[in-house]
Design a protein around this motif. Structure first.
Motif, PDB file in Angstrom:
ATOM      1  N   ALA A 195       0.367  -4.316   2.638  1.00 19.12           N
ATOM      2  CA  ALA A 195       0.404  -5.778   2.483  1.00 19.12           C
ATOM      3  C   ALA A 195       0.126  -6.468   3.817  1.00 19.12           C
ATOM      4  N   GLY A 196       0.715  -5.945   4.881  1.00 19.31           N
ATOM      5  CA  GLY A 196       0.513  -6.551   6.192  1.00 19.31           C
ATOM      6  C   GLY A 196      -0.939  -6.480   6.613  1.00 19.31           C
ATOM      7  N   TYR A 197      -1.566  -5.367   6.314  1.00 19.34           N
ATOM      8  CA  TYR A 197      -2.984  -5.205   6.671  1.00 19.34           C
ATOM      9  C   TYR A 197      -3.841  -6.182   5.871  1.00 19.34           C
ATOM     10  N   GLU A 231     -12.281  -1.448  14.123  1.00 15.22           N
ATOM     11  CA  GLU A 231     -12.544  -1.072  12.736  1.00 15.22           C
ATOM     12  C   GLU A 231     -14.042  -1.085  12.462  1.00 15.22           C
ATOM     13  N   GLU A 232     -14.728  -2.048  13.085  1.00  5.77           N
ATOM     14  CA  GLU A 232     -16.180  -2.117  12.871  1.00  5.77           C
ATOM     15  C   GLU A 232     -16.868  -0.896  13.467  1.00  5.77           C
ATOM     16  N   LEU A 249      -9.923   4.072   4.085  1.00  2.00           N
ATOM     17  CA  LEU A 249      -8.673   4.813   4.254  1.00  2.00           C
ATOM     18  C   LEU A 249      -8.660   5.569   5.572  1.00  2.00           C
ATOM     19  N   ARG A 250      -9.805   6.176   5.901  1.00  2.00           N
ATOM     20  CA  ARG A 250      -9.907   6.902   7.157  1.00  2.00           C
ATOM     21  C   ARG A 250      -9.709   5.942   8.340  1.00  2.00           C
ATOM     22  N   THR A 251     -10.304   4.761   8.249  1.00  3.11           N
ATOM     23  CA  THR A 251     -10.149   3.768   9.295  1.00  3.11           C
ATOM     24  C   THR A 251      -8.676   3.414   9.463  1.00  3.11           C
ATOM     25  N   LEU A 283      -3.562   2.700  12.076  1.00  3.42           N
ATOM     26  CA  LEU A 283      -2.150   3.083  12.110  1.00  3.42           C
ATOM     27  C   LEU A 283      -1.687   3.617  13.464  1.00  3.42           C
ATOM     28  N   PRO A 284      -2.461   4.496  14.106  1.00  2.00           N
ATOM     29  CA  PRO A 284      -1.981   4.992  15.402  1.00  2.00           C
ATOM     30  C   PRO A 284      -1.722   3.867  16.402  1.00  2.00           C
TER      31      PRO A 284
END
Lengths: 384, 281
Positions: B96-98, B174-175, B185-187, B193-194
């Motif tokens: 949700a935050g993302y 992300e781009e 999902l991989r992004t 996340l890290p």
């Protein structure tokens, strides 16, 4: 390696803002193309459309022979370097460089070899195990380059990659980026707002303003034969002196303020279009170096002005002077980052260091007539 | 402005340091009292003047708490409820935050304000309807009776923390990931996340602490010992006649330990998480 071609590409945002108008550009195989213009001119949007990070509203984008309008960024075979480098802070330099290869599921040993090879090109070998946070600005910039190079893409896209560096490092990296680009010989689109960067790095430079392509040519042509007032004012540092002037009857001379400058035959022949402006207003453009030195002893046209300030640069003098004609500003051409050399006076001349110029005195400059430029004040277009 | 350089003892003994010391003592003294009390015999604990060190000390209170008062059941229940609720909060809060931080969305701002309002909503105002609801669906005396409301109550705050964290991660990362060939999902997993770990730890520890110490719902929904959590369990120690303070203290010390360990391990992250967003790095 591949060519990139944009045909009538437009970008209109949902809020109606038209960021890029009918942009057509062909980037040859291995060419270094620079998009330059003031902020908000659409150059970054154009680059992002090539990358696939922005949708294309209309027009065609081809990489090689393939139309890629609807191809995802990862399948366009491009690599992009961002202004803020966008390095992953939690990965080491080696992991950063190898990330794209890892996503392609390349064997680990191959990744290592490729990363090592790339690091050698960029002089990063000893930093491979560091995290980006432990690197200097220049090193981070090189890692960002490395991440792009390692994928061996057909097109490089760079969005102001040097603007986060300090001035000295920027000059150094400018040369380095050019050197690397020539070495790996990949078609490159490079976005910058810095006209010096554009001039020094580009095989060709595309000048943009308010979403419209103004002129695209090699740097020397842009400098010597700008198509319009905007390009004339934007390219060159210090900027071209632009004055309101009028063409005399018969088009044999121009009047600038109270002075009359007789035009040699070479000029009237080269700019035959001037005849149509006889008795009308024009804009006269003179680059600082086309006002070389004392005109007293030299035959030919001259310009006399009141000297406000003399800056000695060793190899030359920058003479700031005022004349009684109105200076013309091309809208939006002013680079906020550039030193405002014109602020001291209304005009700038680049003069031999031995010239007897003193602030507060009147001085007569010779005019290098072949360097004179003329523009239509209504349309801004160059008069030839 | 006149400035005076402090030298010698004046450098250490000054107003700010003394104020800090008093604050720390104010907070630490009850903890200290609880800890030494857990090693005292009931008689010594009640002695006047109070004993500052447990002499003679005893560990009997701890064994009493576990053997006589079923403390391990409460501990187990608390662990189950808290860990599952925290995991749910982090998983949902991250997504949700993302979404709220990154995707274009109509009415995003109003949604965030509503979330903030929910996060300060007093529990007691909805405890009665919730109780009726739980009774109706047969969830009284179950783990889910606590896990679900705990998740709901802690989610808004976690979403806020995580959203602010995601906002701080440059979009270009992300781009770059997209160009490099990473799917959404991989992004999220490898790139976003890290970098949001401090935010995850902060939200996680706040949520863990809130669930671990929650009393009202735990008391209302789960009356059976088998499903009671630590705060309720400790409150039921003793009888009408005696309140076994040393045993209560011992249980409380054990209850504090997991939170202490968590905060100690992740203290760096939590501090950076609390200050992030204050200054655009």
């Amino acid at each position: 390696m591949a060519t990139v071609s944009l045909e009538q590409v437009n970008k209109v945002y949902p809020n109606g803002f038209h960021a890029v108008h009918d942009l057509s550009l062909d980037i040859a195989d291995g060419e270094f193309m620079v998009l330059v213009g003031p902020s908000g001119c659409g150059k970054t949007t154009a680059l992002r459309m090539v990358a696939g990070l922005e949708d294309i509203s209309s027009g065609t984008l081809k990489i090689g022979t393939r139309t890629v309008n609807d191809v995802t960024p990862k399948d366009r075979d491009i690599a992009m370097v961002f202004q803020n480098y966008a390095l992953y802070p939690h990965m080491t330099v080696a992991e950063n460089i190898g990330f794209a290869l890892k996503l392609r599921k390349m064997p680990k040993t191959d990744i290592e070899a490729r990363v090592k090879e790339t690091a050698e090109i960029l002089g990063l070998t000893e930093w491979l195990n560091r995290k980006p946070g432990q690197l200097s600005g220049g090193q981070r910039q090189r890692v960002a380059m490395g991440r792009a190079i390692v994928r061996e893409p057909s097109v490089f896209l760079m969005d102001e990659p040097l603007s986060n560096l300090d001035a000295k490092l920027r000059v150094q990296m400018r040369a380095e980026v050019s050197r690397i680009q020539r070495r790996i010989n990949v078609s490159t689109i490079y976005v910058t707002h810095d006209q010096i960067e554009a001039m020094t790095m580009g095989d060709r430079v595309a000048v943009m303003r308010a979403g419209l392509l103004q002129q695209c040519d090699n740097p020397q042509v842009l400098y010597d034969h700008p198509d319009n007032l905007f390009v004339a004012a934007f390219i060159g540092s210090p900027a071209m002196n632009l004055y309101e002037a009028s063409v005399t009857e018969g088009a044999a001379a121009v009047r600038v303020g109270s002075q009359q400058i007789d035009l040699p035959a070479s000029v009237t022949t080269a700019h035959s279009g001037l005849a149509a402006f006889a008795g009308k207003r024009i804009v006269l453009g003179l680059r600082p170096e086309h006002l070389p030195a004392s005109g007293d002893a030299r035959p030919g046209p001259t310009l006399t002005g009141d000297v406000d300030l003399v800056e000695a640069l060793g190899s030359e003098l920058m003479v700031h002077f005022t004349i009684d004609a109105k200076r013309v500003q091309a809208e939006g051409a002013h680079d906020p980052d550039a030193e405002d050399v014109a602020a001291a006076g209304e005009g700038v001349a680049r003069v031999d260091p031995r010239a007897p110029v003193k602030a507060g005195e009147r001085f007569t400059f010779a005019i290098d007539a072949d360097g004179m430029q003329f523009f239509d004040p209504e349309t801004g277009l160059a008069i030839w | 402005m006149r400035t005076r350089k402090r030298t010698g003892w004046r450098r250490i003994v000054n107003g700010v340091n003394i104020a800090g010391l008093i604050s720390v003592l104010f907070i630490a003294l009850p903890l200290y009292w609880m800890t030494i009390g857990s090693f005292e015999t009931p008689a010594n604990l009640a002695s006047s003047p109070p004993q500052w060190f447990p002499v003679p000390g005893t560990t009997a209170n701890y064994s009493t708490a576990f053997s006589q008062y079923h403390f391990w059941i409460f501990f187990r229940n608390s662990l189950i409820v808290t860990i599952i609720a925290t995991a749910l909060v982090l998983a949902l809060g991250t997504l949700a935050g993302y979404a709220l931080g990154r995707t274009p969305m109509r009415g995003k701002f109003s949604l965030l304000v509503v979330l903030l309002m929910i996060s300060v909503f007093p529990e007691i105002a909805i405890i009665a309807p919730l109780y009726l609801l739980m009774r109706e669906i047969g969830w009284l005396n179950s783990y889910q009776a606590l896990i679900l409301p705990y998740t709901a109550f802690n989610l808004p705050f976690a979403i806020w923390i995580l959203r602010n964290y995601f906002l701080g991660i440059p979009k270009e990362m992300e781009e770059t990931g997209r160009i490099d060939g990473a799917g959404p999902l991989r992004t999220m997993w490898s790139i976003v996340l890290p970098q949001a770990l401090p935010g995850l730890f902060t939200a996680g520890i706040f949520c863990f602490t809130a669930c671990w110490t929650e009393f009202l719902m735990a008391l209302t929904f789960n009356a059976q010992t088998n499903f009671q959590t630590i705060p309720v369990g400790i409150a039921t120690f003793g009888t009408q006649d005696i309140t076994p303070f040393p045993t209560i203290f011992a249980a409380s010390v054990v209850a504090v330990i997991p939170i202490g360990i968590l905060v100690f391990i992740f203290r760096k992250f939590v501090i950076s998480g609390l200050t992030s967003g204050a200054v655009k790095g």
